[in-house]
Scaffold this active site. Structure first.
Site, mmCIF file in Angstrom:
data_model
loop_
_atom_site.group_PDB
_atom_site.id
_atom_site.type_symbol
_atom_site.label_atom_id
_atom_site.label_comp_id
_atom_site.label_asym_id
_atom_site.label_seq_id
_atom_site.Cartn_x
_atom_site.Cartn_y
_atom_site.Cartn_z
ATOM 1 N N PRO A 282 -2.610 -5.396 2.427
ATOM 2 C CA PRO A 282 -1.507 -5.132 3.353
ATOM 3 C C PRO A 282 -0.888 -3.441 2.598
ATOM 4 O O PRO A 282 -0.819 -3.427 1.434
ATOM 5 C CB PRO A 282 -0.615 -6.004 3.354
ATOM 6 C CG PRO A 282 -0.847 -6.895 2.062
ATOM 7 C CD PRO A 282 -2.254 -6.696 1.701
ATOM 8 N N ARG A 320 3.575 11.913 9.822
ATOM 9 C CA ARG A 320 3.368 11.002 10.848
ATOM 10 C C ARG A 320 3.629 11.743 12.284
ATOM 11 O O ARG A 320 2.560 11.332 13.159
ATOM 12 C CB ARG A 320 3.678 9.660 10.982
ATOM 13 C CG ARG A 320 3.210 9.139 9.392
ATOM 14 C CD ARG A 320 3.810 7.629 9.213
ATOM 15 N NE ARG A 320 3.206 6.810 10.382
ATOM 16 C CZ ARG A 320 3.731 6.427 11.349
ATOM 17 N NH1 ARG A 320 5.210 6.747 11.484
ATOM 18 N NH2 ARG A 320 3.228 5.630 12.256
ATOM 19 N N CYS A 351 6.204 26.636 9.735
ATOM 20 C CA CYS A 351 5.759 27.647 10.867
ATOM 21 C C CYS A 351 4.803 26.960 11.653
ATOM 22 O O CYS A 351 3.648 27.513 11.792
ATOM 23 C CB CYS A 351 5.315 28.869 10.133
ATOM 24 S SG CYS A 351 6.906 29.462 9.489
HETATM 25 C C1 LIG Z 1 -5.337 1.961 4.547
HETATM 26 C C2 LIG Z 1 -6.118 0.788 4.333
HETATM 27 C C3 LIG Z 1 -5.389 -0.470 4.107
HETATM 28 C C4 LIG Z 1 -4.008 -0.637 4.367
HETATM 29 O O1 LIG Z 1 -3.657 -0.740 5.733
HETATM 30 P P1 LIG Z 1 -2.223 -0.768 6.390
HETATM 31 O O2 LIG Z 1 -2.202 -0.405 7.752
HETATM 32 O O3 LIG Z 1 -1.383 0.381 5.702
HETATM 33 O O4 LIG Z 1 -1.854 -2.228 6.085
HETATM 34 C C5 LIG Z 1 -6.081 -1.634 3.649
HETATM 35 N N1 LIG Z 1 -7.507 -1.717 3.676
HETATM 36 C C6 LIG Z 1 -8.075 -0.587 3.851
HETATM 37 C C7 LIG Z 1 -9.744 -0.411 3.525
HETATM 38 C C8 LIG Z 1 -7.486 0.564 4.020
HETATM 39 O O5 LIG Z 1 -8.272 1.862 4.312
#
Ligand SMILES: *Cc1c(COP(=O)(O)O)cnc(C)c1O
Length: 422
Positions: A282, A320, A351
């Protein structure tokens, strides 16, 4: 939409606080734009996963690309996390944060030979491999070093995580993972490589997932694959289910991590896989709602069709909205100001027309007041750039009534430092 603030963020005496620290005090002390994180919020988010996986052999590897500040890493590592990395730079940072190398998982589609050598030398726990070409290079690098590389193969379960196309990774037409139909053959190939040791299987279907169904569907597909891989004589030890659980940005209602895992473990058990080690990665769900970005209103610029509130944070600090039209709640630091409310587009000074932080927001503020951009703990500072020669913001970590500067603001001198040959 009614205003609901993330946990550990609240107004007290008309002042916005993180835990027991008033944000206007931090803005005065450290300047703006300023990222501020609640340590308790991160620990609570982690605890939900720990409850969900209690009693199972498991490893929670925080996906550090979400927020790689050393103090954030250290907080999560000290609470028991391993780390999911995607580059050699992240490995160096992970080791600097004090994680045990065996608790590092190396993900990503384009690992270089040097990154492989460094990670093998450090003794990381597993490489999550995404192509046959990568398997072959890793096999050769490991044999040169007289080692066997621990691997898991990232499979693409071809499920729709129903999230933004730029953060969806589990559909068959994107660059991630091995296509479902090629998985068995790839495992048989890996098992025959003397420089590789097959440990597990992994998937990661996307990010900001707010429904349980895509996870259950992916779990079924992965378990189908595990059964056919083992039937072909390749044992699988761990199931790595990636990350991707969403957070509440704008009234989103993702499942709680413990409730989600209760359902996933029921599915795993029902299908007779309850003995397997579970690994998860996560990112956003551990840190996203723990952070805010404090910014000062520089100018008001009312117009015939649009009113612009120009603030001192920008797309280089908070990428984002520009990247995925993402929504962040924006609230004033003081709720006691008797200002007239207007509808504003909150924009930065960069800009680019894409440099906006929020559109059509009703806010009662004026130049000199401060705002907090909420849910800014994940994929903000870690994606920040120096575009327009803007120094990156400072970061503060709050624990109860204590606030600690954990990254100083960059200076113009920092930005000039790496350039040579004049
Ligand atoms: C980015 C990523 C995550 C984490 O994703 P979240 O959406 O931030 O929980 C986990 N595993 C891999 C391979 C990723 O590229």
């Amino acid at each position: 939409m009614t205003l609901t603030l993330p946990a550990h963020i609240h107004y007290r005496d008309q002042l916005l606080h993180i835990e027991d620290v008033a944000l206007d005090r931090l803005a005065a002390e450290y300047g703006t734009p300023l990222f501020v994180y609640s340590e308790q919020s991160m620990l609570d988010a982690l605890a939900a996963y720990q409850r969900g996986l209690a009693g199972r052999e498991h490893l929670i590897c925080y996906a550090m690309k979400a927020n790689a500040n050393l103090a954030v890493l250290r907080t999560l590592v000290q609470a028991g996390c391993g780390l999911d990395i995607v580059s050699g730079g992240e490995m160096a940072r992970a080791l600097a944060a004090g994680v045990a190398p065996a608790k590092i998982i190396f993900s990503g589609v384009g690992k270089t030979r040097q990154e492989m050598r460094d990670a093998l030398g450090a003794g990381i726990g597993c490489f999550n491999v995404e192509s046959t070409a990568e398997l072959d290079v890793l096999d050769a690098v490991a044999r040169e070093m007289g080692l066997r590389a621990p691997v898991s193969i990232r499979v693409n379960p071809n499920v729709d995580a129903k999230t933004h196309p730029y953060i969806s990774t589990g559909l068959k037409d994107n660059k991630f993972g091995i296509a479902h139909d090629d998985v068995l053959r790839t495992y048989q190939h890996a098992a025959a490589c003397s420089g590789l040791q097959v440990l597990g299987i992994d998937c990661h279907i996307g990010s900001q997932i707010t429904e349980t169904a895509p996870y259950l569907e992916a779990m079924d597909r992965v378990l189908d694959l595990v059964e056919s891989i083992e039937a072909a004589g390749v044992p699988i030890h761990h199931l790595d289910f990636g990350g991707g659980l969403g957070i509440n940005y704008q009234g989103d209602t993702p499942p709680a991590a413990d409730a989600l895992w209760l359902q996933l473990l029921q599915r795993i058990d029902a299908r007779g896989h309850g003995h397997r080690k579970i690994v998860i990665e996560p990112g956003r769900s551990l840190v996203g709602n723990a952070g805010v970005c404090v910014t000062e209103v520089v100018f008001e610029k009312p117009g015939a069709h649009k009113n612009f509130l120009i603030v001192d944070a920008a797309m280089n600090d908070l990428p984002r909205p520009a990247m995925y039209q993402a929504f962040h709640q924006i609230v004033p630091l003081r709720s006691d100001l008797a200002r007239p409310a207007h509808t504003w587009d909150v924009v930065g000074p960069v800009c680019e027309s894409g440099d906006w932080l929020g559109r059509d927001r009703t806010l009662a503020v004026q130049a000199g007041d401060h705002l907090a951009v909420l849910s800014a703990g994940a994929y903000c500072m870690s994606m920040a750039s120096n575009y327009n020669a803007r120094a990156r913001a400072a970061e503060v970590l709050v624990h109860g009534s204590q606030a600690r500067l954990v990254r100083r603001r960059e200076t113009s001198a920092d930005l000039l430092q790496a350039e040579t040959g004049l």
